[in-house]
Scaffold this motif. Structure first.
Motif, short mmCIF file in Angstrom:
data_model
loop_
_atom_site.label_atom_id
_atom_site.label_comp_id
_atom_site.label_asym_id
_atom_site.label_seq_id
_atom_site.Cartn_x
_atom_site.Cartn_y
_atom_site.Cartn_z
N GLY A 115 3.27 12.85 -6.23
CA GLY A 115 3.16 11.14 -7.20
C GLY A 115 4.23 10.20 -6.72
N VAL A 116 5.08 9.88 -5.47
CA VAL A 116 5.56 8.86 -4.78
C VAL A 116 4.45 7.99 -4.23
CG1 VAL A 116 7.44 10.79 -4.76
CG2 VAL A 116 6.72 10.44 -2.97
N LYS A 117 5.11 6.80 -4.64
CA LYS A 117 4.85 5.61 -3.34
C LYS A 117 5.83 5.27 -3.12
CE LYS A 117 0.92 3.74 -6.53
NZ LYS A 117 0.37 2.90 -7.62
N GLY A 118 6.11 4.04 -1.62
CA GLY A 118 6.89 3.79 -0.67
C GLY A 118 7.26 2.77 -1.92
N PRO A 147 0.77 -1.30 -0.26
CA PRO A 147 0.22 0.28 -0.23
C PRO A 147 0.78 1.81 -0.35
CG PRO A 147 -0.31 -0.94 1.97
CD PRO A 147 0.30 -2.09 1.18
N ALA A 148 0.41 2.26 -0.82
CA ALA A 148 0.76 3.02 -0.16
C ALA A 148 0.29 4.45 0.34
CB ALA A 148 0.77 4.46 -2.48
N PHE A 149 0.53 5.53 1.58
CA PHE A 149 -0.13 6.20 1.84
C PHE A 149 0.79 7.23 3.04
CE2 PHE A 149 -0.29 2.25 4.51
CZ PHE A 149 0.99 2.05 5.60
N THR A 150 0.09 7.80 3.68
CA THR A 150 1.53 9.20 4.03
C THR A 150 1.10 8.84 5.71
OG1 THR A 150 -0.35 10.88 2.85
CG2 THR A 150 1.42 10.17 1.94
N MET A 151 1.86 9.89 6.43
CA MET A 151 1.77 9.88 7.75
C MET A 151 2.43 11.56 8.15
SD MET A 151 1.36 6.50 8.22
CE MET A 151 1.30 6.66 9.96
N GLN A 152 1.59 12.04 9.14
CA GLN A 152 2.11 13.77 9.41
C GLN A 152 2.80 13.88 9.66
OE1 GLN A 152 -0.65 14.36 12.91
NE2 GLN A 152 -2.89 12.94 11.19
N ALA A 153 3.09 14.65 9.42
CA ALA A 153 5.32 15.50 9.25
C ALA A 153 5.08 16.70 9.11
CB ALA A 153 6.08 15.13 8.27
#
Lengths: 172, 332, 685
Positions: free
Chosen positions: C642-645, C426-432
């Protein structure tokens, strides 16, 4: 040199610089370098000779500094990856590691570099490896390089690039 | 690690004297196994006597054979052209052991004296008769994939880890030993012992016995020798099984043979029975298989949490066939 | 010219090849003391007596920490961090004390002189999927439901002309980063500094502040370099608490604590073993009518951990009838944790071997079978994929690998075969939050992120340079320090997307306020604080892995001379470091496939092969030719960059590809990892 008690005086050179110090007879070269002399270029990955991260060149030969007692290193030359880049100029093996991105976390890297330098010297001396026919002159194939560097574990999995880096350094 | 004193004796005689007089003293060679054991708390010497400078580190021609100094480093022995051509199995065994760095450190005498890598032996929090007599054998009923199929006892099922020792066993080597009583020689095949009721002793050496030389006899058959090590990794792993073999084939018939196994017993295993079966028979897979099966007739395998070590029997038989076939078909 | 996409050497490369990059244990402090941990030698019970007399009498010993004889600390969510508060033993190897001394030699010696007596309780450390005490966790660690069910899988299995029902298992694996976990701790002037080897300095600060009842302002965590983590340094582990206890007991004295390799097998987590009961139902054409996976893993009595091995089955292939479930066995064992691609890595082993088995049963090419079952939308959520290029990966991989000529063959003594498997993550984002400051012609970008070897030191400046539209050389970057703004843990392959997005936001804010000709000292922050999962799209990276396997016809020795992966993982910021991430993951996947297995002896309750000679990871000779490529993928939906891990997908599917190739070479189907020669031997002629 007869030594008694639990501390002993010993003198050796590290990256060209002479040191004389009283060491605990139990201290390894690795611990003296890291904890006493502050040279943390050789790394402690297992402390048991099973990973190669602590590899240094001892009188020019690659050894595991975690299994060498400091009291046995009297009069010897110890060269670390830090010392290989004396005067800020990278050794060809170090440059090749950079060029090939043959590292990630960097923790095994100084040991890989020292091991590669030692391995290339051994190859230049005509020493055989398990990858070739022991009765013939060794050839520096990728399989030969891989076998010769297999004492240095890399958990990030940079092996393919490490072989390429050593190939490049051998050609330099 | 407990504190210990460290001495560099003037010569081999004083080294032997220092250890003999001191019940808790130990010889220090390359240190690759001893230091590990000091850190693990497996052994507690209070005096280390460094013998790397009091025995030879050279390899000398001797009566058509070779005399290897006890302090010669494994990598230097493997690189010696005489060893590589006259005793290729020894060079192959050395080069298949450990890593380049360890081979630069480990000595000729130290390598065969390294101790088992049984994980229970190496974990002082578990029972082990080899480490703590009478505490029991935790390997029995535990993980036994690496353990013995020949010559084990109810007290110990450990295997000997040295590759070099397997080749020396096959190649009829002899060790020269210095003790307080003087010098003696021991056929290499008799140096290591089976565990029996006293697994604490790996060899027949007594406290204070110092190996000074390893003698390889003149041996035409040794030129046709190989060492093959089967292991879980492609490099830097101990043997599951290994085979040191030498073969002379004349007109399709085996006229002479040497065979020893590693990874399957408390000592390097000279396969005398198999050799007897090989000699005089045609050099075929069927002969090799029969010989290996005969040697393994008394094999006792172990169940284990990991499925046990029964696979070593067919594996060793197939490895013997493979190695002997190659020796017969591709003479060196 | 855009900096993103450029082949830029690592900024930290010089320091790493010379060994001058400093890791946690190596913090530059004076007069350090050395801390050695003491561990329980029973699996369950209580410490009843402790004798420290002999140890304490040793010259050079500064203090000995024992249960109940240390300062009171606070309980937090992670109960394992409640260290040394009482003498309870929850698993073998748990920390029950620590020795602090002037030198490491004295500390180790003293540690051997501390004697513990126990009241021993019966323990249970036997993992089996057949136990009667399996239970269903409330939800998965990802927040997803524990079980899913669509249609009627049982009916689909009854009706289908072709079915596969098999059980696959993955072994216990230990992360084993090369740098053992380490902490240097200093308590001075009511403030704590921790040089800690961690994937997230802010996470450590927050937790340690809670544990010790401190304001976060009193705690600084520093970690410029991490010697690998792979999940094991994702959360604080109990040794950090011990280092802090020691530091607070000896104010002003820096404490160095490094785990031994053996201790890492007990104290810092591992991937638990999984059993995957897998079912596939297909029609004559190979169209799946049903897909199901029931997973069981072990967890620890002290802390629950679910390996979400069923997750990828929910997303990979279309089928009207679907079911996944997760069950746990609670044991008296050390606490499991994340290990590279938790869930997906083990969870793509069973299904991707099962697909290979189905292809064989149907007599179709395994690539064709996968293509035939490609879903239009995410079968689980019904959302469209933001991008899904699995088919392109399979096709390009087939071309590059030479899949077409794949008949098994014999080359001398070696049986040669090839195999394929798919990858997903999965490609998701966290907080920063990121800060950008201008000073004398340079832009200083600061963010409390981490570089575990992933390349963050190098790729974050590339993102910043483009966002600020300035040359890369003008960007300075600071990471790995809690004096920089709060950033998420380096985990879940979220680092570049999350931190990069924060930098993007900060750069926009900076330029809005100061334009392109700022003054010295101008500074702005920017944040990303979206929920991790996309509202409108299913966001995943995909890949295809190809393996060539050679099996020795006599000895069954296994070699993988060739491993090739093609990935579709969005925009690639730096091809050089990206390639290393992909190939590194694949190499670890090879290691999992052939080597890795922690031998937990239930009689004792601990892992008995707790070293790097007996717990094998791949050596260089095992992985000589690992090759990664990628599709030029433009995903406008996944995130602003547009980046995935890419840190984890490389390990997903590798083991299945290798096992499938071994089957192709030998005809022997192995369903239990690792694939060792004893499993192939009985099937060889």
């Amino acid at each position: 040199m007869g030594l008694s008690g639990f501390r002993a005086e010993v003198g050796f050179r590290v990256d060209g610089e002479p040191h004389t110090l009283a060491v605990d007879t139990r201290s390894t070269v690795l611990d003296v370098l890291r904890d006493t002399l502050g040279n943390t270029s050789p790394k402690k990955g297992c402390d048991r000779g099973q990973c190669g991260a602590c590899t240094v060149l001892l009188d020019g030969r690659r050894v595991l500094s975690c299994l060498v007692l400091a009291v046995t290193a009297g009069g010897k030359d110890i060269l670390t990856a830090k010392g290989l880049a004396a005067n800020g100029r990278l050794h060809p093996v170090q440059q090749a590691f950079l060029d090939n991105d043959a590292l990630q976390c960097g923790y095994c890297t100084p040991g890989q570099v020292c091991s590669a330098v030692g391995a290339l010297d051994e190859f230049a001396d005509g020493k055989p490896s398990h990858a070739g026919d022991v009765t013939a002159e060794p050839e520096l194939t990728r399989a030969e390089i891989a076998e010769r560097i297999s004492g240095n574990l890399c958990r990030c999995g940079a092996y393919t690039a490490i072989i390429s880096a050593i190939e490049q350094a051998a050609d330099a | 690690m407990r504190p210990f004193d460290y001495r560099t004796p003037a010569n081999a005689v004083t080294a032997v004297q220092a250890v003999t007089e001191h019940p808790a003293a130990a010889f220090l060679g390359g240190g690759t196994n001893l230091l590990d054991h000091l850190k693990l708390g497996i052994t507690h010497p209070d005096l280390l006597v460094d013998v790397t400078s009091v025995t030879a580190d050279t390899i000398e021609d001797f009566q058509g054979g070779l005399l290897i100094g006890a302090a010669a480093r494994n990598s230097d022995i493997a690189a010696d052209y005489r060893v590589r051509t006259r005793y290729p199995a020894l060079a192959e065994a050395l080069l298949s052991g450990a890593s380049g760095q360890l081979r630069n450190m480990a000595t000729a005498a130290g390598n065969p004296l390294q101790r088992t890598r049984c994980p229970y032996f190496q974990d002082p929090t578990t029972p082990c008769n080899k480490r703590r007599p009478g505490s029991g054998c935790a390997a029995i009923g535990g993980f036994t994939r690496g353990h013995a199929i020949l010559g084990a006892s109810t007290h110990c099922v450990a295997t000997h880890p040295s590759d070099m020792a397997v080749a020396l066993t096959a190649l009829d080597a002899t060790v020269h030993v210095l003790s307080a009583q003087g010098e003696r020689t021991i056929p290499f095949a008799e140096l290591h012992r089976l565990p029996g009721a006293d697994p604490t002793r790996d060899t027949v050496l007594d406290h204070g016995d110092l190996i000074t030389l390893i003698e390889l006899p003149y041996s035409p058959i040794a030129r046709q020798s190989r060492y093959y090590k089967v292991r879980d990794r492609a490099s830097f792993a101990f043997a599951l099984v290994s085979v040191a073999a030498a073969l002379t084939v004349t007109d399709g018939v085996i006229s002479d043979a040497r065979l020893a196994f590693g990874g399957i017993a408390h000592k390097p295993w000279r396969a005398n029975r198999a050799e007897q079966i090989l000699i005089g028979e045609p050099a075929t897979d069927a002969t090799y298989r029969l010989a290996a099966e005969h040697e393994l007739a008394d094999a006792r395998t172990l169940d284990g949490l990991d499925g046990g070590n029964a696979f070593k029997v067919p594996l060793l038989i197939r490895t013997v066939v493979s190695v002997l076939r190659r020796l017969a078909e591709e003479p060196r | 010219m855009s900096a993103i996409g450029q082949d830029i050497p690592r900024r930290d490369g010089y320091a790493k090849v010379t060994g001058t990059a400093t890791y946690a244990y190596e913090a530059d402090v004076d007069n350090a003391a050395y801390c050695v941990l003491l561990q329980a030698s029973i699996a369950r019970g209580q410490v009843s007596e402790i004798d420290i007399t002999e140890a304490l009498a040793l010259p050079g010993v500064l203090t000995i920490l024992t249960p109940g004889q240390v300062e009171k600390i606070h309980q937090v969510d992670d109960t394992e961090l409640y260290v040394l508060q009482d003498g309870e033993v929850d698993y073998r190897g748990q920390i029950i004390g620590a020795v602090v001394a002037d030198t490491p030699e004295i500390a180790h010696h003293a540690a051997s002189l501390v004697h513990f007596s126990y009241h021993v309780d019966e323990h249970d450390s036997t993992f089996s999927p057949d136990r009667h005490d399996l239970y269903k966790p409330d939800r998965l660690g990802t927040g997803e439901p524990t079980d899913t069910k669509t249609g009627d899988i049982d009916a689909a299995m009854r009706k289908a002309p072709h079915t596969i029902t098999q059980t696959y298992t993955t072994a216990t694996n230990h992360n084993n980063p090369m740098e053992p976990h380490a902490t240097t701790a200093l308590w001075q002037d009511d403030a704590l500094i921790l040089w800690d080897s961690t994937q997230g300095v802010h996470a450590v600060r927050t937790t340690i502040a809670q544990v010790f009842g401190l304001d976060t302002d009193q705690v600084r965590v520093i970690c410029p370099y991490v010697g690998g983590g792979f999940g094991a340094k994702g959360e604080p582990h109990p040794h950090i608490v011990v280092a802090t206890l020691a530091a607070r007991a000896l104010p002003g004295r820096p404490i160095r604590l490094a785990l031994t390799r053996a201790q890492m097998f007990a104290l810092v987590g591992y991937r638990p073993p999984t059993v995957q009961h897998t079912r596939l139902a297909a029609d004559e054409h190979g169209t799946l009518t049903g897909i199901a996976l029931a997973a069981v893993n072990q967890t620890a009595r002290i802390t629950e951990f679910t390996e979400n091995a069923g997750s990828p089955t929910r997303t990979m292939y279309a089928a009207p009838n679907r079911a996944t479930s997760h069950r746990l066995v609670v044991l008296d064992v050390a606490v499991p944790t994340w290990m590279r691609a938790p869930g997906e890595c083990p969870g793509m082993f069973g299904p991707e071997v099962a697909i290979d088995e189905l292809a064989e049963a149907l007599g179709v090419d395994p690539i064709d079978l996968r293509v035939r079952n490609e879903p239009e939308v995410d079968p689980d959520s019904g959302k469209p994929f933001s991008s899904r290029n699995l088919v392109a990966c399979l096709r390009e991989g087939a071309d590059r690998f030479g899949w077409a000529d794949r008949a098994p063959r014999r080359d001398g003594d070696w049986l040669v075969g090839t195999g394929v498997a798919a990858s997903v993550f999965p490609a998701f984002t966290m907080q920063a939050t990121a800060a950008i400051r201008y000073d004398q012609g340079r832009y200083i970008v600061e963010i409390g992120a981490a570089d575990l070897g992933t390349g963050a030191w190098t790729v974050l400046p590339q993102i910043a340079a483009d966002a600020l539209e300035v040359p890369l050389e003008q960007i300075d970057i600071g990471i790995g320090d809690t004096t920089y703004p709060r950033a998420s843990v380096a985990g879940g392959s979220t680092g570049t997307a999350t931190w990069g997005s924060a930098i993007l936001t900060a750069a926009e804010a900076f330029r809005d306020k100061f334009g392109d000709d700022p003054d010295d000292g101008d500074e702005m922050e920017g944040s990303i604080s979206k929920p991790p999962f996309h509202e409108d799209y299913a966001t995943y990276a995909f890949g295809a892995q190809f393996a060539e396997v050679r099996v020795h016809a006599d000895t069954a020795e296994i070699r993988v001379p060739r491993l090739l992966g093609v990935f579709a993982a969005g925009r690639i910021v730096n091809p050089r470091t990206a390639r290393s991430q992909f190939t590194g993951g694949m190499t670890m996947g090879l290691s999992m496939a052939l080597h890795e297995s922690s031998s937990l002896d239930p009689r004792f309750g601990h892992v008995i092969n707790h070293d790097l000679a007996e717990y094998h990871i791949a050596t260089c000779a095992d992985a000589t030719n690992v090759e990664a490529h990628w599709i030029d993928e433009h995903d406008p939906h996944v995130n602003a960059l547009g980046v995935k891990g890419i840190g984890e997908i490389g390990i997903v599917g590798t083991a299945a590809a290798i096992v499938n190739a071994a089957h192709h070479a030998t005809g022997v189907r192995v369903r239990d990892l690792p694939l060792t020669l004893d499993k192939l031997l009985p099937g060889l002629p």
